[in-house]
Design an enzyme around this catalytic site. Structure first.
Site, mmCIF file in Angstrom:
data_model
loop_
_atom_site.group_PDB
_atom_site.id
_atom_site.type_symbol
_atom_site.label_atom_id
_atom_site.label_comp_id
_atom_site.label_asym_id
_atom_site.label_seq_id
_atom_site.Cartn_x
_atom_site.Cartn_y
_atom_site.Cartn_z
ATOM 1 N NE ARG A 139 0.661 -2.482 11.957
ATOM 2 C CZ ARG A 139 0.147 -1.788 11.391
ATOM 3 N NH1 ARG A 139 -0.473 -2.206 10.283
ATOM 4 N NH2 ARG A 139 -1.546 -1.311 12.437
ATOM 5 C CG HIS A 194 7.058 5.274 4.045
ATOM 6 N ND1 HIS A 194 7.112 4.889 4.827
ATOM 7 C CD2 HIS A 194 5.395 5.653 3.877
ATOM 8 C CE1 HIS A 194 5.923 3.969 5.666
ATOM 9 N NE2 HIS A 194 4.791 4.679 5.522
HETATM 10 P P1 AMP Z 1 1.716 3.592 5.886
HETATM 11 O O1 AMP Z 1 2.814 5.002 6.395
HETATM 12 O O2 AMP Z 1 1.666 2.624 6.272
HETATM 13 O O3 AMP Z 1 0.080 4.774 5.748
HETATM 14 O O4 AMP Z 1 2.222 3.902 4.281
HETATM 15 C C1 AMP Z 1 1.721 5.196 4.005
HETATM 16 C C2 AMP Z 1 1.667 4.601 1.989
HETATM 17 O O5 AMP Z 1 3.544 4.316 2.094
HETATM 18 C C3 AMP Z 1 0.874 3.553 1.358
HETATM 19 O O6 AMP Z 1 0.261 4.415 0.621
HETATM 20 C C4 AMP Z 1 1.414 2.684 1.615
HETATM 21 O O7 AMP Z 1 1.098 1.184 1.152
HETATM 22 C C5 AMP Z 1 2.445 2.950 1.078
HETATM 23 N N1 AMP Z 1 3.305 2.038 1.542
HETATM 24 C C6 AMP Z 1 4.443 1.320 2.717
HETATM 25 N N2 AMP Z 1 4.937 0.461 2.669
HETATM 26 C C7 AMP Z 1 5.561 0.228 1.038
HETATM 27 C C8 AMP Z 1 6.468 -0.637 0.722
HETATM 28 N N3 AMP Z 1 5.838 -1.627 1.237
HETATM 29 N N4 AMP Z 1 6.095 -0.755 -0.850
HETATM 30 C C9 AMP Z 1 5.257 0.887 -1.263
HETATM 31 N N5 AMP Z 1 4.402 1.849 -0.848
HETATM 32 C C10 AMP Z 1 5.117 1.255 0.822
#
Ligand code: AMP
Length: 253
Positions: A185, A35
């Site tokens: 996760r 993030h």
């Molecule tokens: P989430 O909080 O899981 O909904 O993710 C929010 C944003 O962060 C989404 O655009 C995800 O694709 C991105 N994201 C989550 N993990 C990663 C990662 N390891 N590398 C790059 N972007 C990420």
């Protein structure tokens, strides 16, 4: 840094910064280095950086998954402040869905692969909440991670389909040194499972076929939801310790 819970209050403020370039990162909180990379890029490329934290109930097909999704709001806000974010939008479910699920965005059968097939309602939930968030925040640019590759493609299509005036910027997957893709996760994994989780990325990179990738993941003790290849990439979703993890790589890696 301002924290907004009310759409109406944010919108009133939004009018006062309308002349500035606004960048946006949508998250579900439990923030990590992945993030942070999106937020840093958003910060660098826009006059105003906006982040949302909203665990969207409509994209969880498994109520247990929703119930145990990590919540670290205080430390998330501290991190966002350090990263120089201007505005954080932290709505409640009642604020985002005041009439329940009266209308939804329905991706068609072309999306019935991978997450679209294995998590009923997931892509629909994502498309619906992202449409709402983009309408509320009205950013010039929005940043999404390649870690959730199918989601990224869905959102690109959503923006094109509804003629939304927003540029979607794709950001590469941030990984631990072990190769494990950073994910909220990962915090739910036991120490032993965390040791094993980097096998996912290694297998995606080295297996000669999707059949071989599936077989070696199963041999390592993962329950495999799918291994698929589309458009020059290899994708997997697996369960480890009951925690569902996804990853993908370009086939030339
Ligand atoms: P989430 O909080 O899981 O909904 O993710 C929010 C944003 O962060 C989404 O655009 C995800 O694709 C991105 N994201 C989550 N993990 C990663 C990662 N390891 N590398 C790059 N972007 C990420």
């Amino acid at each position: 840094m301002r924290v907004w819970k009310s759409i109406a209050e944010w919108r009133t403020h939004r009018e006062t910064i309308a002349a500035k370039s606004i960048g946006f990162v949508a998250t579900m909180g439990a923030l990590h280095r992945g993030h942070a990379a999106l937020v840093e890029r958003c910060r660098a490329e826009n006059e105003i950086a906006v982040v949302s934290i909203f665990v969207n109930p409509s994209q969880f097909n498994d109520p247990n998954d929703l119930a145990r999704y990590p919540n670290t709001l205080e430390s998330d806000l501290t991190l966002l402040q350090k990263l120089g974010v201007d505005d954080v939008f932290v709505p409640t479910a009642a604020e985002m869905y005041p009439q329940g699920y009266r209308m939804k965005v329905q991706p068609d059968e072309r999306y019935r692969i991978m997450e679209g097939l294995h998590r009923p309602g997931f892509l629909e939930g994502v498309a619906t909440v992202v449409l709402k968030l983009l309408e509320i925040v009205r950013p010039e640019k929005a940043y999404f991670g390649e870690k959730d590759y199918q989601q990224l493609m869905l959102i690109r299509d959503l923006v094109a389909e509804f003629f939304l005036p927003c540029k979607i910027v794709a950001c590469p997957t941030v990984r631990a040194e072990s190769g494990l893709a950073e994910s909220s996760r990962n915090a739910l994994l036991s120490p032993a499972a965390r040791e094993k989780a980097p096998v996912i990325h290694r297998t995606l990179c080295t297996a000669e076929s999707i059949e071989q990738a599936r077989a070696s993941l199963e041999a390592e003790g993962f329950r495999v939801d799918y291994v698929e290849e589309h458009a020059g990439r290899r994708f997997a979703a697996v369960f480890l310790d009951g925690v569902r993890l996804i990853d993908n790589v370009a086939l030339c890696c």
